[in-house]
Design a protein around this motif. Structure first.
Motif, PDB file in Angstrom:
ATOM      1  N   ILE A   1       8.429   8.755 -27.885  1.00 50.14           N
ATOM      2  CA  ILE A   1       7.133   7.828 -28.062  1.00 50.14           C
ATOM      3  C   ILE A   1       7.676   6.806 -28.610  1.00 50.14           C
ATOM      4  O   ILE A   1       8.140   6.526 -29.895  1.00 50.14           O
ATOM      5  CB  ILE A   1       6.224   8.619 -29.085  1.00 50.14           C
ATOM      6  N   SER A   2       7.283   5.496 -27.990  1.00 50.57           N
ATOM      7  CA  SER A   2       7.712   4.261 -28.584  1.00 50.57           C
ATOM      8  C   SER A   2       6.702   3.386 -28.886  1.00 50.57           C
ATOM      9  O   SER A   2       5.865   3.046 -27.917  1.00 50.57           O
ATOM     10  CB  SER A   2       8.668   3.727 -27.689  1.00 50.57           C
ATOM     11  N   LEU A   3       6.724   2.747 -30.130  1.00 50.72           N
ATOM     12  CA  LEU A   3       5.827   1.750 -30.495  1.00 50.72           C
ATOM     13  C   LEU A   3       6.517   0.247 -30.291  1.00 50.72           C
ATOM     14  O   LEU A   3       7.278   0.043 -31.200  1.00 50.72           O
ATOM     15  CB  LEU A   3       5.160   1.949 -31.970  1.00 50.72           C
ATOM     16  N   ASN A   4       5.835  -0.340 -29.080  1.00 55.02           N
ATOM     17  CA  ASN A   4       6.783  -1.548 -29.007  1.00 55.02           C
ATOM     18  C   ASN A   4       5.888  -2.815 -29.284  1.00 55.02           C
ATOM     19  O   ASN A   4       4.891  -2.860 -28.721  1.00 55.02           O
ATOM     20  CB  ASN A   4       7.082  -1.649 -27.591  1.00 55.02           C
ATOM     21  N   GLY A   5       6.581  -4.006 -29.918  1.00 46.56           N
ATOM     22  CA  GLY A   5       6.034  -5.129 -30.037  1.00 46.56           C
ATOM     23  C   GLY A   5       4.772  -5.089 -31.089  1.00 46.56           C
ATOM     24  O   GLY A   5       4.761  -4.367 -31.739  1.00 46.56           O
TER      25      GLY A   5
END
Lengths: 196, 427
Positions: free
Chosen positions: B249-253
């Motif tokens: 699970i990636s939280l990007n930017g």
């Protein structure tokens, strides 16, 4: 005159803004948000344990075994919509059970491991007279397990919160469920639609 | 000419100007705290940003926004417990300001909207639960994460809007139910995640496709299974021998920062300046989703779960009619004030006109440290000890970490583009 009015207004504002603390009796019911609170925890625990102790399983055990049953509280699972501190509910139940005087109550698995560690330490460091030997623990006859559940009906800002607490007393010897208890609480939470 | 100006008018004029300056100072500080932290993070580390946030004393009206940003930075750093404390406090503060305020109705239709308590957009309110749920998952507290899943569902029902149904909230809820082996609830949540993505015409991530096909089959939902099968194709496990899957699970930017657009024109019919200030977002310049499709030597199939950037733009768009109506009512109110002042004295009228221009400020506050996107994907890693190098975000510091990949267990990797993590969470 104007100055006096200004002063009075300022003072009343200051008084209005300051923190006010009112001491309450611990058993006084106080609902602020509508969430599960200490009163719910205490009342549910008391009523359910009273109900549990009023059923025939206890007298049947006493007549067959000639002694009071030994009970342990297992897991009470929170599957509700709220972060409920289950520990306070469990300790409320433990208190109600112990104070009833009708059952023998043994430490939970977490407490037991701490005590066992202490016993190992005593084995090494305590005198023979004061040392508590291992292998003398009382095994529980019944385990109390449960679940706190909620159903919430929502319309705009208003909610009907329905709490259901289910407790089960299970015989350790043969997995028989000897008592099933249920307690329901229903609350209508009306939130203000207007504020200053 | 000056002789004709009464002393009272001058005093009143100074008062109006002082009030305008006071208002402006308050607004400027508030706006800085909103947009400033986002810009600050662009050139500083997370730890420095956290220290900066902690040194601020926000106005009570901006407290929820401040707490949201604090909670987000703590999450990105990995202070999950602290993050949840901040987000819980933000939630409670937001609950208090959900009712319509009489005072705010008055100030926003006469001065500007920056005096209102920050109430957060609907999507921000739901994302608060998403971040909290991720924090609990990262702490291996499945029971508390489940509470957040239920609370986000409750909030979505309360908001009663299709647009408030977020795929990320539904997917995370589905994952929590899946980890709890509550398959029926997991299926419902995954289905709602798919519906939310379809509504926004976004592709369905592979991770969700697999779950929809497999769980609908497992539950015997034959018709639904056939539909998913026809849409996504068979989702058979293609895991090589001796490998285990890690859900990423990636939280990007970072979401864009709101800007202020200001128009000030002389209205001959009214005889004074008319000023309108409105918030806006700069248009997107590049592709929204960035990041490589591998972590070290291991391939990674990341898909878009939530376009948070798009949600922010959507919320701004949705509030446009209300903002324009308030701007118009402010024009009328300020016109009346200028007219009244002019009648009293021309110089006072001029000063009031100036004050009315100065006090027109757009509300550009937002939860500015939210990620631009939330992505999900799977990583296939060899079972046993391994060195996991997180290279999802090129150019970012990637701590290589020794991990123990287990077989038969669900393994999560919750990571972000500011401080990539290589720490696996086992369930």
């Amino acid at each position: 005159m104007k100055r006096w009015i200004m002063l009075m207004v300022t003072l009343s504002l200051i008084v209005g803004c300051s923190t006010k603390v009112t001491r309450l009796e611990p058993d006084q019911a106080m609902d602020l948000s509508g969430s599960w609170n200490d009163t719910d925890s205490r009342l549910v625990a008391q009523e359910m344990i009273q109900d549990a102790l009023s059923h025939p399983w206890i007298s049947q055990f006493e007549s067959s075994q000639g002694q009071s049953p030994t009970v342990i509280v297992g897991t009470v699972q929170n599957v509700s919509h709220e972060h409920i501190n289950v520990n306070t509910f469990v300790s409320d139940m433990e208190r109600a059970l112990i104070n009833s005087g009708r059952v023998i109550f043994v430490a939970s698995s977490q407490e037991r491991s701490e005590i066992r560690k202490e016993r190992v330490d005593q084995d090494l460091n305590a005198t023979d007279k004061t040392r508590s030997a291992a292998g003398n623990e009382i095994g529980a006859d019944y385990m109390l397990k449960g679940q706190i559940n909620t159903l919430i009906d929502v319309a705009s800002k208003d909610q009907v919160r329905y709490y259901q607490v289910d407790l089960t007393l299970i015989s350790m010897k043969d997995n028989r469920k000897v008592w099933l208890g249920q307690k329901k609480i229903k609350k209508l939470v009306e939130r203000s639609k207007l504020r200053y | 000419m000056l002789k004709g100006i009464s002393e009272t008018a001058l005093i009143a004029g100074r008062g109006v100007l002082l009030l305008a300056l006071f208002v402006l100072q308050g607004c400027a500080l508030s706006q800085y705290q909103s947009t400033g932290m986002s810009l600050y993070l662009d050139s500083h580390s997370l730890t420095e940003t956290l220290a900066k946030l902690q040194s601020q004393s926000p106005e009570p009206r901006d407290l929820p926004m401040h707490l949201l940003n604090l909670g987000m930075v703590n999450h990105l750093i990995g202070n999950y417990q602290r993050s949840n404390q901040d987000l819980e406090a933000a939630k409670r503060a937001l609950e208090k300001v959900q009712a319509i305020s009489v005072k705010e109705g008055l100030t926003s239709s006469t001065l500007n909207e920056t005096f209102n308590d920050y109430s957060a957009t609907h999507s921000e309110q739901i994302l608060l639960h998403v971040v909290k749920a991720l924090n609990y998952l990262a702490q291996n507290d499945l029971s508390a994460a489940r509470v957040e899943a239920l609370q986000s569902d409750l909030l979505i029902r309360e908001l009663a809007e299709e647009s408030a149904d977020l795929a990320s909230a539904r997917f995370i809820a589905g994952l929590i139910y899946e980890l709890n082996q509550e398959w029926s609830d997991a299926m419902i949540s995954y289905r709602k995640a798919e519906q939310a993505l379809t509504r926004r015409t976004l592709p369905i991530p592979a991770v969700l496709q697999v779950r929809l096909v497999n769980i609908s089959q497992q539950l015997g939902l034959e018709q639904e299974y056939q539909q998913y099968l026809a849409r996504f194709g068979p989702q058979t496990a293609s895991l090589p021998e001796g490998y285990a899957e890690v859900l990423v699970i990636s939280l990007n930017g970072k979401v864009p920062v709101k800007q202020q657009r200001m128009f000030s024109i002389y209205a001959p019919a009214l005889g004074h300046f008319v000023t309108i200030a409105q918030p806006y977002y700069l248009p997107r310049t590049g592709p929204l989703v960035t990041g490589s499709q591998h972590a070290g030597a291991h391939p990674l199939a990341l898909g878009l779960l939530e376009d948070v950037d798009g949600l922010a733009r959507e919320a701004l768009q949705a509030g446009e009619a209300k903002r324009v109506a308030l701007s118009l009512s402010r024009i009328v109110a300020k016109h009346q004030m200028v007219k009244k002042a002019r009648k009293q004295d021309p110089l006072l009228g001029l000063l009031t006109d100036l004050a009315s221009v100065l006090t027109e400020v757009a509300d550009i506050r937002s939860w500015s440290l939210l990620p631009a996107v939330i992505q999900v994907g799977t990583l296939q890693l060899p079972i046993g000890p391994d060195i996991l190098l997180n290279t999802i975000y090129p150019g970012k510091s990637q701590p290589a970490q020794r991990v123990e990949v287990k077989s038969g267990a669900m393994q999560l990797l919750i990571t972000n583009s500011y401080r990539p993590s290589s720490q696996l969470i086992y369930y």
